[in-house]
Design a protein around this motif. Structure first.
Motif, short mmCIF file in Angstrom:
data_model
loop_
_atom_site.label_atom_id
_atom_site.label_comp_id
_atom_site.label_asym_id
_atom_site.label_seq_id
_atom_site.Cartn_x
_atom_site.Cartn_y
_atom_site.Cartn_z
N ARG A 47 14.13 -11.95 0.04
CA ARG A 47 13.32 -10.89 -0.56
C ARG A 47 14.03 -10.21 -1.73
NH1 ARG A 47 9.09 -9.97 3.13
NH2 ARG A 47 8.41 -8.31 1.73
N PRO A 203 7.29 -5.38 -2.36
CA PRO A 203 6.30 -6.46 -2.37
C PRO A 203 6.83 -7.68 -3.13
CG PRO A 203 5.72 -4.83 -4.03
CD PRO A 203 6.95 -4.31 -3.33
N THR A 204 7.40 -8.63 -2.41
CA THR A 204 8.12 -9.74 -3.02
C THR A 204 7.25 -10.56 -3.96
OG1 THR A 204 9.44 -9.87 -1.00
CG2 THR A 204 9.62 -11.70 -2.53
N ALA A 206 4.55 -9.65 -5.57
CA ALA A 206 4.25 -8.85 -6.76
C ALA A 206 5.45 -8.78 -7.68
CB ALA A 206 3.82 -7.44 -6.34
N GLU A 241 -0.04 -8.42 0.53
CA GLU A 241 0.74 -7.31 -0.03
C GLU A 241 -0.18 -6.28 -0.68
OE1 GLU A 241 5.05 -9.35 -1.20
OE2 GLU A 241 3.64 -8.75 -2.77
N GLU A 244 -2.11 -4.32 1.91
CA GLU A 244 -1.23 -3.38 2.60
C GLU A 244 -0.89 -2.20 1.71
OE1 GLU A 244 1.63 -1.34 4.93
OE2 GLU A 244 -0.16 -2.53 5.37
N GLY A 245 -0.60 -2.46 0.42
CA GLY A 245 -0.25 -1.39 -0.50
C GLY A 245 -1.37 -0.38 -0.67
N PHE A 257 5.70 -3.61 3.44
CA PHE A 257 5.60 -4.92 2.81
C PHE A 257 6.39 -5.98 3.55
CE2 PHE A 257 4.83 -2.13 -1.02
CZ PHE A 257 3.51 -2.50 -1.18
#
Length: 264
Positions: A47, A203-204, A206, A241, A244-245, A257
């Motif tokens: 990550r 958020p990996t 993103a 992601e 969730e965001g 995330f």
């Protein structure tokens, strides 16, 4: 072992150059070790990546003592082997979704500048110094330096550093955009850990999309780049992601995330 790679359960990869006694000079073994590290990050559920160097200096560039052991065609083949491995490592790190953080101290020269410039966030000890060094020994740049420096600091400043080999302090490196910021030397390790840990929780996917957009931006035409942004945003918004965001924002809570596995 020239390069140590540790990936913890949370997906934070710590990549450490381990030739502190030699200023972490890049010989063939270290270049191949860095490539192995990059490939380990590529294979793993990483990550964020934290790149550091042991000892007084982050990286003083190529190992001239090793290079001097060769001559003629043998030297040419050796340098091609070193740069092939080093450049493949840089390409692999650049292709990750996981952001790369570098913490640099002491002397940063030659390919060391390339490693520092390749990071998304580069923290420099306030006592660090930066020197291109290549033309001082009759060499031309490698490690992406001739590509990254003009994009980070502009072609005029890049040529000033590359042609004159002027040594600049960390404060100037930060002011011109070569590094993200200079921090007190005693706080460098902790600051770098905090930065990498914060990115690890982010958020990996993103981050990966953002890295690619920013990387493509300087040479892209505006119209196609706007289209690329729109497609990337739509993909991010419909991803786990993105959902969730937005849910976290509307629910007035911190997003989680890390529940969404990064792409391996």
């Amino acid at each position: 072992m020239r390069v140590r790679t540790e990936i913890d359960e949370g997906g934070l990869a710590r990549v450490t150059l381990c030739r502190g006694e030699a200023g972490n000079a890049i010989d063939l073994e270290l270049a191949r070790g860095l490539l192995d590290a990059a490939r380990a990050c590529e294979r793993g559920a990483v990550r964020a990546v934290l790149l550091t160097g042991e000892g007084k200096s982050f990286c003083v560039g190529g190992d001239l003592r090793e290079f001097a052991a060769f001559s003629g065609e043998a030297l040419e083949k050796h340098l091609v082997a070193v740069t092939d491995a080093l450049h493949d490592a840089l390409r692999t790190f650049a292709a990750l979704d996981a952001p790369l953080v570098a913490a640099v101290q002491g002397a940063v020269a030659g390919a060391g500048i390339g490693l520092a410039a390749a990071a998304d966030v580069t923290l420099a000890a306030d006592t660090a110094t930066f020197t291109a060094a290549y033309t001082g020994i009759g060499y031309s740049p490698d490690a992406g330096v001739s590509w990254s420096l003009p994009r980070l600091i502009g072609p005029k400043r890049a040529l000033d550093l590359l042609l004159t080999n002027r040594r600049i302090p960390a404060a100037e490196a930060a002011a011109i955009g070569l590094v993200s910021r200079a921090v007190p030397a005693g706080e460098l390790a902790a600051d770098a850990e905090r930065t990498a840990e914060a990115l690890r929780r982010g958020p990996t996917a993103a981050y990966g999309a953002t890295r690619r957009l920013v990387g493509a931006g300087p040479t892209a035409n505006l119209g196609p780049h706007l289209d690329r942004e729109a497609r990337a945003l739509a993909a991010a918004a419909t991803s786990e992601e993105g959902r969730e965001g937005v849910a976290a924002f509307l629910g007035k809570r911190a997003p989680e995330f890390t529940r969404v596995p990064p792409r391996a």
